[in-house]
Design a protein around this motif. Sequence first.
Motif, mmCIF file in Angstrom:
data_model
loop_
_atom_site.group_PDB
_atom_site.id
_atom_site.type_symbol
_atom_site.label_atom_id
_atom_site.label_comp_id
_atom_site.label_asym_id
_atom_site.label_seq_id
_atom_site.Cartn_x
_atom_site.Cartn_y
_atom_site.Cartn_z
ATOM 1 N N ILE A 71 55.691 75.258 38.716
ATOM 2 C CA ILE A 71 57.119 75.103 39.010
ATOM 3 C C ILE A 71 57.519 73.634 38.906
ATOM 4 O O ILE A 71 56.863 72.760 39.482
ATOM 5 N N TYR A 72 58.621 73.378 38.165
ATOM 6 C CA TYR A 72 59.138 72.022 37.974
ATOM 7 C C TYR A 72 60.642 72.024 38.203
ATOM 8 O O TYR A 72 61.310 73.045 38.053
ATOM 9 N N LYS A 73 61.183 70.839 38.533
ATOM 10 C CA LYS A 73 62.634 70.671 38.592
ATOM 11 C C LYS A 73 63.019 69.482 37.718
ATOM 12 O O LYS A 73 62.157 68.712 37.276
ATOM 13 N N LYS A 74 64.308 69.346 37.469
ATOM 14 C CA LYS A 74 64.810 68.269 36.614
ATOM 15 C C LYS A 74 64.332 66.916 37.151
ATOM 16 O O LYS A 74 64.361 66.659 38.350
ATOM 17 N N GLY A 75 63.854 66.069 36.227
ATOM 18 C CA GLY A 75 63.369 64.746 36.592
ATOM 19 C C GLY A 75 61.865 64.666 36.743
ATOM 20 O O GLY A 75 61.288 63.586 36.652
ATOM 21 N N GLN A 76 61.204 65.807 36.966
ATOM 22 C CA GLN A 76 59.755 65.795 37.068
ATOM 23 C C GLN A 76 59.140 65.726 35.680
ATOM 24 O O GLN A 76 59.817 65.896 34.671
ATOM 25 N N ARG A 77 57.854 65.458 35.645
ATOM 26 C CA ARG A 77 57.140 65.343 34.369
ATOM 27 C C ARG A 77 56.150 66.487 34.202
ATOM 28 O O ARG A 77 55.441 66.836 35.141
ATOM 29 N N VAL A 78 56.124 67.024 33.004
ATOM 30 C CA VAL A 78 55.144 68.032 32.631
ATOM 31 C C VAL A 78 54.344 67.455 31.469
ATOM 32 O O VAL A 78 54.916 67.021 30.474
ATOM 33 N N GLN A 79 53.030 67.358 31.634
ATOM 34 C CA GLN A 79 52.131 66.727 30.664
ATOM 35 C C GLN A 79 52.645 65.335 30.271
ATOM 36 O O GLN A 79 52.584 64.932 29.127
ATOM 37 N N GLY A 80 53.176 64.613 31.257
ATOM 38 C CA GLY A 80 53.624 63.250 31.040
ATOM 39 C C GLY A 80 55.014 63.106 30.440
ATOM 40 O O GLY A 80 55.479 61.992 30.216
ATOM 41 N N VAL A 81 55.709 64.210 30.166
ATOM 42 C CA VAL A 81 57.039 64.165 29.545
ATOM 43 C C VAL A 81 58.074 64.600 30.579
ATOM 44 O O VAL A 81 57.926 65.638 31.230
ATOM 45 N N LYS A 82 59.131 63.802 30.712
ATOM 46 C CA LYS A 82 60.165 64.057 31.713
ATOM 47 C C LYS A 82 61.057 65.238 31.319
ATOM 48 O O LYS A 82 61.444 65.376 30.155
ATOM 49 N N ILE A 83 61.382 66.077 32.301
ATOM 50 C CA ILE A 83 62.317 67.193 32.096
ATOM 51 C C ILE A 83 63.721 66.634 32.296
ATOM 52 O O ILE A 83 64.046 66.126 33.366
ATOM 53 N N VAL A 84 64.550 66.693 31.244
ATOM 54 C CA VAL A 84 65.891 66.104 31.328
ATOM 55 C C VAL A 84 66.980 67.130 31.595
ATOM 56 O O VAL A 84 68.047 66.781 32.088
ATOM 57 N N GLN A 85 66.739 68.395 31.289
ATOM 58 C CA GLN A 85 67.764 69.423 31.514
ATOM 59 C C GLN A 85 67.101 70.778 31.667
ATOM 60 O O GLN A 85 66.152 71.102 30.955
ATOM 61 N N ILE A 86 67.630 71.579 32.609
ATOM 62 C CA ILE A 86 67.181 72.960 32.770
ATOM 63 C C ILE A 86 68.409 73.851 32.636
ATOM 64 O O ILE A 86 69.352 73.742 33.424
ATOM 65 N N GLY A 87 68.416 74.693 31.616
ATOM 66 C CA GLY A 87 69.502 75.649 31.394
ATOM 67 C C GLY A 87 69.080 77.034 31.834
ATOM 68 O O GLY A 87 67.995 77.223 32.388
ATOM 69 N N LYS A 88 69.925 78.045 31.550
ATOM 70 C CA LYS A 88 69.607 79.400 32.023
ATOM 71 C C LYS A 88 68.391 80.002 31.320
ATOM 72 O O LYS A 88 67.707 80.843 31.891
ATOM 73 N N ASP A 89 68.110 79.582 30.095
ATOM 74 C CA ASP A 89 66.911 80.074 29.407
ATOM 75 C C ASP A 89 66.238 79.002 28.549
ATOM 76 O O ASP A 89 65.441 79.307 27.678
ATOM 77 N N THR A 90 66.573 77.722 28.814
ATOM 78 C CA THR A 90 65.970 76.624 28.059
ATOM 79 C C THR A 90 65.643 75.449 28.973
ATOM 80 O O THR A 90 66.226 75.297 30.043
ATOM 81 N N VAL A 91 64.721 74.627 28.512
ATOM 82 C CA VAL A 91 64.385 73.375 29.188
ATOM 83 C C VAL A 91 64.305 72.304 28.110
ATOM 84 O O VAL A 91 63.614 72.481 27.100
ATOM 85 N N SER A 92 65.020 71.191 28.317
ATOM 86 C CA SER A 92 64.981 70.075 27.374
ATOM 87 C C SER A 92 64.085 68.983 27.935
ATOM 88 O O SER A 92 64.169 68.635 29.118
ATOM 89 N N LEU A 93 63.239 68.445 27.061
ATOM 90 C CA LEU A 93 62.312 67.392 27.455
ATOM 91 C C LEU A 93 62.734 66.059 26.848
ATOM 92 O O LEU A 93 63.436 66.023 25.831
ATOM 93 N N ALA A 94 62.306 64.965 27.462
ATOM 94 C CA ALA A 94 62.689 63.623 27.026
ATOM 95 C C ALA A 94 62.188 63.288 25.624
ATOM 96 O O ALA A 94 62.785 62.456 24.943
ATOM 97 N N ASP A 95 61.128 63.932 25.170
ATOM 98 C CA ASP A 95 60.612 63.635 23.834
ATOM 99 C C ASP A 95 61.317 64.433 22.734
ATOM 100 O O ASP A 95 60.927 64.380 21.577
ATOM 101 N N GLY A 96 62.373 65.168 23.098
ATOM 102 C CA GLY A 96 63.157 65.903 22.109
ATOM 103 C C GLY A 96 62.804 67.373 21.992
ATOM 104 O O GLY A 96 63.523 68.141 21.347
#
Length: 111
Positions: A71-96
């Motif tokens: 479980i992650y929330k916006k601003g946390q990092r997954v495998q070293g990459v920051k989560i910048v947005q969480i939508g209803k069925d998508t997640v955007s990461l800082a690396d694009g």
Amino acid sequence: MSLKPISHSLLFLVVSGMCFSLNAASLRDPTLPGAGSTSTTSATVKVDKTLTLNSVVIKHSGAFAVINNEIYKKGQRVQGVKIVQIGKDTVSLADGRKLTIFKAITEIKGQ
């Protein structure tokens, strides 16, 4: 020139010993890994970079994404990459990268 019987025995032992050592050198150590195996050290272990978006939960307290069953929330990092947005069925990461839930799982057939 004739060899003495003791010399014949000595010659036989020397030649036999050489043959034995040649055979022993060609034998494979049974404790070694097989021919197709590779060995790795902790410094060279390959990390799986595949990220799977399992689900998204949006509440009044915020949005949460389950990625690789964590479980992650916006601003946390997954495998070293920051989560910048969480939508209803998508997640955007800082690396694009953009993770998407597989549609066949989230949609009910016929709707």
